[in-house]
Design a protein around this motif. Structure first.
Motif, PDB file in Angstrom:
ATOM      1  N   GLY A  16      11.600  -0.919  41.367  1.00  0.00           N
ATOM      2  CA  GLY A  16      10.826  -1.832  42.213  1.00  0.00           C
ATOM      3  C   GLY A  16       9.415  -2.029  41.703  1.00  0.00           C
ATOM      4  O   GLY A  16       8.897  -3.152  41.674  1.00  0.00           O
ATOM      5  N   VAL A  17       8.778  -0.955  41.268  1.00  0.00           N
ATOM      6  CA  VAL A  17       7.410  -1.040  40.746  1.00  0.00           C
ATOM      7  C   VAL A  17       7.382  -1.840  39.444  1.00  0.00           C
ATOM      8  O   VAL A  17       6.474  -2.651  39.217  1.00  0.00           O
ATOM      9  CB  VAL A  17       6.829   0.377  40.543  1.00  0.00           C
ATOM     10  N   ILE A  18       8.384  -1.623  38.587  1.00  0.00           N
ATOM     11  CA  ILE A  18       8.442  -2.332  37.304  1.00  0.00           C
ATOM     12  C   ILE A  18       8.518  -3.838  37.525  1.00  0.00           C
ATOM     13  O   ILE A  18       7.732  -4.607  36.952  1.00  0.00           O
ATOM     14  CB  ILE A  18       9.653  -1.855  36.476  1.00  0.00           C
ATOM     15  N   PHE A  19       9.454  -4.282  38.352  1.00  0.00           N
ATOM     16  CA  PHE A  19       9.621  -5.723  38.516  1.00  0.00           C
ATOM     17  C   PHE A  19       8.514  -6.337  39.367  1.00  0.00           C
ATOM     18  O   PHE A  19       8.199  -7.521  39.194  1.00  0.00           O
ATOM     19  CB  PHE A  19      11.012  -6.046  39.045  1.00  0.00           C
ATOM     20  N   ALA A  20       7.880  -5.555  40.232  1.00  0.00           N
ATOM     21  CA  ALA A  20       6.711  -6.059  40.944  1.00  0.00           C
ATOM     22  C   ALA A  20       5.582  -6.332  39.957  1.00  0.00           C
ATOM     23  O   ALA A  20       4.875  -7.339  40.063  1.00  0.00           O
ATOM     24  CB  ALA A  20       6.263  -5.074  42.012  1.00  0.00           C
ATOM     25  N   ASN A  24       3.851  -9.932  39.164  1.00  0.00           N
ATOM     26  CA  ASN A  24       2.396 -10.095  39.251  1.00  0.00           C
ATOM     27  C   ASN A  24       1.820 -10.592  37.930  1.00  0.00           C
ATOM     28  O   ASN A  24       0.957 -11.466  37.909  1.00  0.00           O
ATOM     29  CB  ASN A  24       1.725  -8.773  39.627  1.00  0.00           C
ATOM     30  N   GLY A  25       2.264 -10.013  36.835  1.00  0.00           N
ATOM     31  CA  GLY A  25       1.758 -10.433  35.521  1.00  0.00           C
ATOM     32  C   GLY A  25       2.118 -11.870  35.203  1.00  0.00           C
ATOM     33  O   GLY A  25       1.309 -12.609  34.636  1.00  0.00           O
ATOM     34  N   THR A  26       3.322 -12.285  35.559  1.00  0.00           N
ATOM     35  CA  THR A  26       3.741 -13.662  35.319  1.00  0.00           C
ATOM     36  C   THR A  26       2.948 -14.630  36.185  1.00  0.00           C
ATOM     37  O   THR A  26       2.608 -15.733  35.746  1.00  0.00           O
ATOM     38  CB  THR A  26       5.252 -13.807  35.596  1.00  0.00           C
ATOM     39  N   GLU A  31       1.980 -17.940  30.626  1.00  0.00           N
ATOM     40  CA  GLU A  31       2.351 -18.067  29.209  1.00  0.00           C
ATOM     41  C   GLU A  31       2.849 -16.746  28.626  1.00  0.00           C
ATOM     42  O   GLU A  31       3.464 -16.737  27.557  1.00  0.00           O
ATOM     43  CB  GLU A  31       1.173 -18.596  28.381  1.00  0.00           C
ATOM     44  N   ALA A  32       2.637 -15.633  29.296  1.00  0.00           N
ATOM     45  CA  ALA A  32       3.095 -14.335  28.814  1.00  0.00           C
ATOM     46  C   ALA A  32       4.426 -13.922  29.445  1.00  0.00           C
ATOM     47  O   ALA A  32       4.827 -12.768  29.337  1.00  0.00           O
ATOM     48  CB  ALA A  32       2.037 -13.276  29.103  1.00  0.00           C
ATOM     49  N   GLU A  33       5.110 -14.851  30.074  1.00  0.00           N
ATOM     50  CA  GLU A  33       6.329 -14.513  30.813  1.00  0.00           C
ATOM     51  C   GLU A  33       7.399 -13.886  29.923  1.00  0.00           C
ATOM     52  O   GLU A  33       8.007 -12.883  30.290  1.00  0.00           O
ATOM     53  CB  GLU A  33       6.907 -15.752  31.488  1.00  0.00           C
ATOM     54  N   GLY A  34       7.639 -14.436  28.760  1.00  0.00           N
ATOM     55  CA  GLY A  34       8.689 -13.920  27.877  1.00  0.00           C
ATOM     56  C   GLY A  34       8.438 -12.482  27.455  1.00  0.00           C
ATOM     57  O   GLY A  34       9.343 -11.647  27.477  1.00  0.00           O
ATOM     58  N   LYS A  35       7.198 -12.202  27.073  1.00  0.00           N
ATOM     59  CA  LYS A  35       6.858 -10.849  26.645  1.00  0.00           C
ATOM     60  C   LYS A  35       6.947  -9.865  27.811  1.00  0.00           C
ATOM     61  O   LYS A  35       7.454  -8.758  27.668  1.00  0.00           O
ATOM     62  CB  LYS A  35       5.455 -10.840  26.060  1.00  0.00           C
ATOM     63  N   LEU A  36       6.468 -10.290  28.981  1.00  0.00           N
ATOM     64  CA  LEU A  36       6.519  -9.421  30.158  1.00  0.00           C
ATOM     65  C   LEU A  36       7.960  -9.154  30.587  1.00  0.00           C
ATOM     66  O   LEU A  36       8.295  -8.041  30.985  1.00  0.00           O
ATOM     67  CB  LEU A  36       5.742 -10.046  31.315  1.00  0.00           C
ATOM     68  N   GLY A  38      10.630  -9.133  28.684  1.00  0.00           N
ATOM     69  CA  GLY A  38      11.226  -8.199  27.726  1.00  0.00           C
ATOM     70  C   GLY A  38      10.796  -6.764  27.972  1.00  0.00           C
ATOM     71  O   GLY A  38      11.615  -5.847  27.986  1.00  0.00           O
ATOM     72  N   LEU A  39       9.508  -6.563  28.201  1.00  0.00           N
ATOM     73  CA  LEU A  39       9.012  -5.223  28.505  1.00  0.00           C
ATOM     74  C   LEU A  39       9.574  -4.712  29.824  1.00  0.00           C
ATOM     75  O   LEU A  39       9.878  -3.524  29.964  1.00  0.00           O
ATOM     76  CB  LEU A  39       7.477  -5.235  28.571  1.00  0.00           C
ATOM     77  N   GLY A  40       9.701  -5.603  30.795  1.00  0.00           N
ATOM     78  CA  GLY A  40      10.257  -5.212  32.091  1.00  0.00           C
ATOM     79  C   GLY A  40      11.685  -4.719  31.962  1.00  0.00           C
ATOM     80  O   GLY A  40      12.047  -3.696  32.552  1.00  0.00           O
ATOM     81  N   PHE A  41      12.493  -5.420  31.186  1.00  0.00           N
ATOM     82  CA  PHE A  41      13.885  -5.001  31.039  1.00  0.00           C
ATOM     83  C   PHE A  41      14.001  -3.716  30.218  1.00  0.00           C
ATOM     84  O   PHE A  41      14.867  -2.884  30.466  1.00  0.00           O
ATOM     85  CB  PHE A  41      14.746  -6.106  30.438  1.00  0.00           C
ATOM     86  N   GLN A  42      13.120  -3.534  29.232  1.00  0.00           N
ATOM     87  CA  GLN A  42      13.151  -2.294  28.458  1.00  0.00           C
ATOM     88  C   GLN A  42      12.820  -1.091  29.333  1.00  0.00           C
ATOM     89  O   GLN A  42      13.486  -0.052  29.266  1.00  0.00           O
ATOM     90  CB  GLN A  42      12.172  -2.366  27.297  1.00  0.00           C
ATOM     91  N   THR A  43      11.806  -1.216  30.161  1.00  0.00           N
ATOM     92  CA  THR A  43      11.449  -0.100  31.034  1.00  0.00           C
ATOM     93  C   THR A  43      12.484   0.091  32.144  1.00  0.00           C
ATOM     94  O   THR A  43      12.710   1.210  32.587  1.00  0.00           O
ATOM     95  CB  THR A  43      10.042  -0.286  31.623  1.00  0.00           C
ATOM     96  N   PHE A  44      13.118  -1.003  32.576  1.00  0.00           N
ATOM     97  CA  PHE A  44      14.204  -0.903  33.557  1.00  0.00           C
ATOM     98  C   PHE A  44      15.349  -0.076  32.991  1.00  0.00           C
ATOM     99  O   PHE A  44      15.888   0.815  33.660  1.00  0.00           O
ATOM    100  CB  PHE A  44      14.683  -2.302  33.942  1.00  0.00           C
ATOM    101  N   ILE A  45      15.712  -0.341  31.746  1.00  0.00           N
ATOM    102  CA  ILE A  45      16.805   0.392  31.106  1.00  0.00           C
ATOM    103  C   ILE A  45      16.443   1.866  30.976  1.00  0.00           C
ATOM    104  O   ILE A  45      17.262   2.747  31.255  1.00  0.00           O
ATOM    105  CB  ILE A  45      17.144  -0.234  29.739  1.00  0.00           C
TER     106      ILE A  45
END
Length: 64
Positions: A16-20, A24-26, A31-36, A38-45
């Motif tokens: 929940g904290v990761i995707f929140a 927020n970052g998006t 313009e940083a949506e793609g990078k965020l 990718g990082l979100g899914f990596q930390t989710f995994i």
């Protein structure tokens, strides 16, 4: 079984904290949506792997 259930609370909160943070970052920098994302899914995994390790350890400890 109760121990694993309590241990699964941590990764649940972490997801929940990761995707929140990704949302927020998006919202702040679209313009940083793609990078965020990718990082979100990596930390989710990474967080979900911790939950799966707990499940495996439960089955090893119970002898099932």
């Amino acid at each position: 079984m109760i121990g694993y259930g309590l241990g699964a609370i941590g990764p649940g909160i972490g997801v929940g904290v990761i995707f929140a943070a990704v949302i927020n970052g998006t919202a702040r920098q679209p313009e940083a949506e793609g990078k965020l994302r990718g990082l979100g899914f990596q930390t989710f995994i990474l967080t979900e792997v911790l939950a799966l390790i707990g499940l495996v350890l439960y089955f090893i400890a119970s002898g099932a």
